[in-house]
Design a protein around this motif. Structure first.
Motif, mmCIF file in Angstrom:
data_model
loop_
_atom_site.group_PDB
_atom_site.id
_atom_site.type_symbol
_atom_site.label_atom_id
_atom_site.label_comp_id
_atom_site.label_asym_id
_atom_site.label_seq_id
_atom_site.Cartn_x
_atom_site.Cartn_y
_atom_site.Cartn_z
ATOM 1 N N HIS A 148 3.581 4.166 -5.164
ATOM 2 C CA HIS A 148 3.223 3.992 -3.674
ATOM 3 C C HIS A 148 3.199 5.085 -2.955
ATOM 4 O O HIS A 148 2.941 5.188 -1.694
ATOM 5 C CB HIS A 148 4.141 3.028 -3.012
ATOM 6 C CG HIS A 148 4.397 1.839 -4.044
ATOM 7 N ND1 HIS A 148 5.620 0.966 -4.286
ATOM 8 C CD2 HIS A 148 3.361 0.883 -4.245
ATOM 9 C CE1 HIS A 148 5.138 -0.145 -4.880
ATOM 10 N NE2 HIS A 148 3.827 -0.154 -4.750
ATOM 11 N N PRO A 184 -3.295 -1.879 -5.940
ATOM 12 C CA PRO A 184 -2.041 -2.654 -5.220
ATOM 13 C C PRO A 184 -1.789 -4.010 -5.584
ATOM 14 O O PRO A 184 -2.574 -4.683 -6.016
ATOM 15 C CB PRO A 184 -3.098 -2.571 -3.827
ATOM 16 C CG PRO A 184 -4.684 -3.216 -4.240
ATOM 17 C CD PRO A 184 -4.743 -2.065 -5.438
ATOM 18 N N ASP A 220 -6.939 1.568 4.310
ATOM 19 C CA ASP A 220 -5.828 0.756 3.794
ATOM 20 C C ASP A 220 -5.880 1.258 2.191
ATOM 21 O O ASP A 220 -4.909 1.263 1.466
ATOM 22 C CB ASP A 220 -5.990 -0.732 3.781
ATOM 23 C CG ASP A 220 -5.748 -1.210 5.121
ATOM 24 O OD1 ASP A 220 -4.958 -0.592 6.052
ATOM 25 O OD2 ASP A 220 -6.352 -2.297 5.438
ATOM 26 N N MET A 221 -7.138 1.442 1.619
ATOM 27 C CA MET A 221 -7.175 1.690 0.162
ATOM 28 C C MET A 221 -8.058 2.942 -0.165
ATOM 29 O O MET A 221 -8.831 3.482 1.137
ATOM 30 C CB MET A 221 -7.896 0.436 -0.625
ATOM 31 C CG MET A 221 -7.176 -0.609 -0.707
ATOM 32 S SD MET A 221 -7.586 -1.939 -1.372
ATOM 33 C CE MET A 221 -8.363 -1.375 -3.201
ATOM 34 N N GLY A 278 0.778 -1.217 -0.004
ATOM 35 C CA GLY A 278 0.106 0.127 0.171
ATOM 36 C C GLY A 278 0.924 1.306 -0.057
ATOM 37 O O GLY A 278 1.973 1.323 -0.333
ATOM 38 N N GLN A 279 0.116 2.307 0.453
ATOM 39 C CA GLN A 279 0.810 3.730 0.479
ATOM 40 C C GLN A 279 2.046 3.615 1.491
ATOM 41 O O GLN A 279 2.044 2.798 2.327
ATOM 42 C CB GLN A 279 -0.156 4.764 0.959
ATOM 43 C CG GLN A 279 0.437 6.230 0.897
ATOM 44 C CD GLN A 279 -0.741 7.137 1.471
ATOM 45 O OE1 GLN A 279 -1.361 6.901 2.230
ATOM 46 N NE2 GLN A 279 -0.367 8.374 1.193
ATOM 47 N N LYS A 301 -2.411 6.304 -1.711
ATOM 48 C CA LYS A 301 -3.087 5.056 -1.284
ATOM 49 C C LYS A 301 -3.529 4.292 -2.524
ATOM 50 O O LYS A 301 -3.830 4.968 -3.827
ATOM 51 C CB LYS A 301 -4.323 5.234 -0.789
ATOM 52 C CG LYS A 301 -3.992 5.723 0.941
ATOM 53 C CD LYS A 301 -5.571 6.104 1.565
ATOM 54 C CE LYS A 301 -5.087 6.173 2.940
ATOM 55 N NZ LYS A 301 -6.470 6.392 3.783
#
Length: 460
Positions: A400, A380, A372-373, A313-314, A403
């Motif tokens: 990255h 992702p 998370d998204m 993720g980010q 998000k």
């Protein structure tokens, strides 16, 4: 091209959208003025109904791909879209008029205005799409260079911009490989400034990778720029024309010193609020479909219903993404990650339908609510592939910085990826999103995602 909230739109596309918005309202005014001998009081009462139909038509046009920058401009394709548009517009117009009370004095005016607007809109659509107004909006462009990059620019200009006139290709070095037609090369031994004046050039695209003083004279380009001629390098051109940041013409300095890549508290808060509200609404709408999907999965291949997988993720942070299981439980029995392929034998019959309609991604709304998204962002990827792609593709880690998303610019612009080459192509769209992401672009992507889902484009 016109830039709106950091996102580039074709002038032709913007003209079509304004045309679709203004025409029904104008038809209403003209009809009322004709029937009521200039008394326009009925306009204000009927206007909300016309605007409702207009917005509905604009949504239909978006889903049909009418406003897409890379749409197919063939006559057959345009005719098909016009027919589908009319078939969808007719019942929408009938439904809108049926909402009006039969006792309304202005119902007749509204019916005639809608018929007039639909007739003119359908008739004019082909003219607008095929550049019928190109002479009014035409721009003369000179491409600096004659190599492979110049040929690529020339091809994209002819394919994507019906209102563009290529003045020619200006050679920069005698030893440069020639990849363009010889009759398009400017060979009158004119200076760059003189050539722009002779051919009335509005814009110069520098289609050479080496910008040394012996290849491209900075002084000559500056002279053209001061004369009002716009000058673009390869990276800026591809960003504007194709909605991507090309890797083959990208330099780290362009990323560092260029515009975009803005991250801030206000932007983060607004995007987060949008994600939470939209994800909650989508769960409220799609929960019956999700429940049916879960039942079909159990009936065909048993449990588990969901498939959890580690993704990046980010900021490189790992999280577990949730999807409906669309493959057999032993799809990776040997423990080796694989790209999903076309007609993948690991996919179940129910899973094939879920993938085609993107229903398998709906449980990721939970990841959106969790934080998370986001609804929109680069998709992702698994850590195994991230390590491989970061090693083989320059600037891959830049995706990255935001998000990951349930859908993204790369997903509506490019087919499903199943190789490193596909990942590199999609990265060019992801970099464009990372550089220019706004709530406006997110909305554009969400609308285009609906079109992708309805057509099943790129499903695996």
């Amino acid at each position: 091209m016109v830039r709106i909230f950091s996102h580039w739109l074709r002038a032709n596309t913007l003209f079509q959208m304004v045309f679709d918005l203004v025409l029904p309202c104008l038809a209403l005014v003209l009809t009322v003025a004709w029937l009521d001998r200039g008394d326009l009081r009925s306009v204000w009462v009927a206007l909300p109904y016309v605007l409702l139909l207009t917005l509905g038509m604009m949504v239909v046009n978006t889903l049909l791909g009418v406003y897409q920058r890379d749409s197919d401009h063939s006559v057959a394709r345009t005719l098909a879209r016009v027919i589908v548009c009319f078939l969808l517009a007719a019942p929408m117009a009938y439904g809108m008029v049926s909402l009006v009370p039969r006792s309304a004095a202005w119902r007749e005016e509204l019916e005639l205005a809608v018929l007039l607007a639909l007739g003119v809109m359908v008739t004019m659509r082909g003219c607008v799409v095929h550049g019928g107004f190109a002479p009014l909006l035409s721009r003369h462009i000179m491409v600096l260079g004659t190599g492979a990059e110049a040929a690529m620019v020339g091809q994209s200009l002819m394919r994507l911009s019906p209102n563009v006139r290529i003045a020619g290709f200006y050679p920069v070095r005698s030893d440069e490989a020639i990849h363009v037609a010889h009759d398009r090369i400017l060979t009158d031994n004119l200076s760059l400034a003189d050539a722009t004046r002779r051919f009335k050039v509005d814009e110069i695209i520098v289609a050479v990778r080496e910008r040394r003083t012996d290849a491209v004279s900075i002084h000559e380009l500056l002279e053209c720029r001061l004369a009002g001629v716009r000058v673009l390098d390869l990276s800026s051109y591809f960003e504007r024309a194709l909605g991507q940041v090309r890797l083959d013409s990208l330099r780290a300095s362009w990323l560092i010193f260029g515009e975009g890549f803005r991250q801030g508290l206000v932007r983060t808060v607004v995007k987060r609020l949008f994600d939470v509200i939209a994800a909650t609404l989508l769960l409220g709408v799609f929960w019956p479909l999700m429940l049916l999907s879960a039942l079909l999965i159990v009936l065909e291949s048993g449990f588990p219903i969901f498939y959890c997988q580690e993704r990046v993720g980010q900021g490189g942070r790992l999280f577990r993404v949730v999807k409906f299981r669309s493959m057999h439980s032993d799809a990776e029995h040997d423990g080796k990650p694989r790209w999903a392929a076309c007609n993948d034998a690991r996919v179940t019959r129910v899973g094939r339908v879920l993938r085609r309609l993107r229903i398998d991604e709906l449980p990721q709304l939970y990841n959106v609510l969790k934080g998370d998204m986001s609804l929109v962002g680069p998709r992702p990827e698994r850590p195994y592939f991230v390590t491989q792609l970061t090693r083989e593709i320059p600037f891959y880690a830049a995706r990255h910085s935001v998000k990951p998303g349930l859908t993204g610019w790369a997903q509506v612009r490019y087919r499903y990826g199943e190789s490193v080459e596909d990942a590199a192509q999609k990265l060019q769209y992801d970099l464009y999103y990372v550089k220019n992401h706004t709530l406006f672009l997110d909305t554009v992507i969400l609308f285009e995602t609906v079109g992708v889902v309805l057509t099943g484009a790129g499903a695996r």
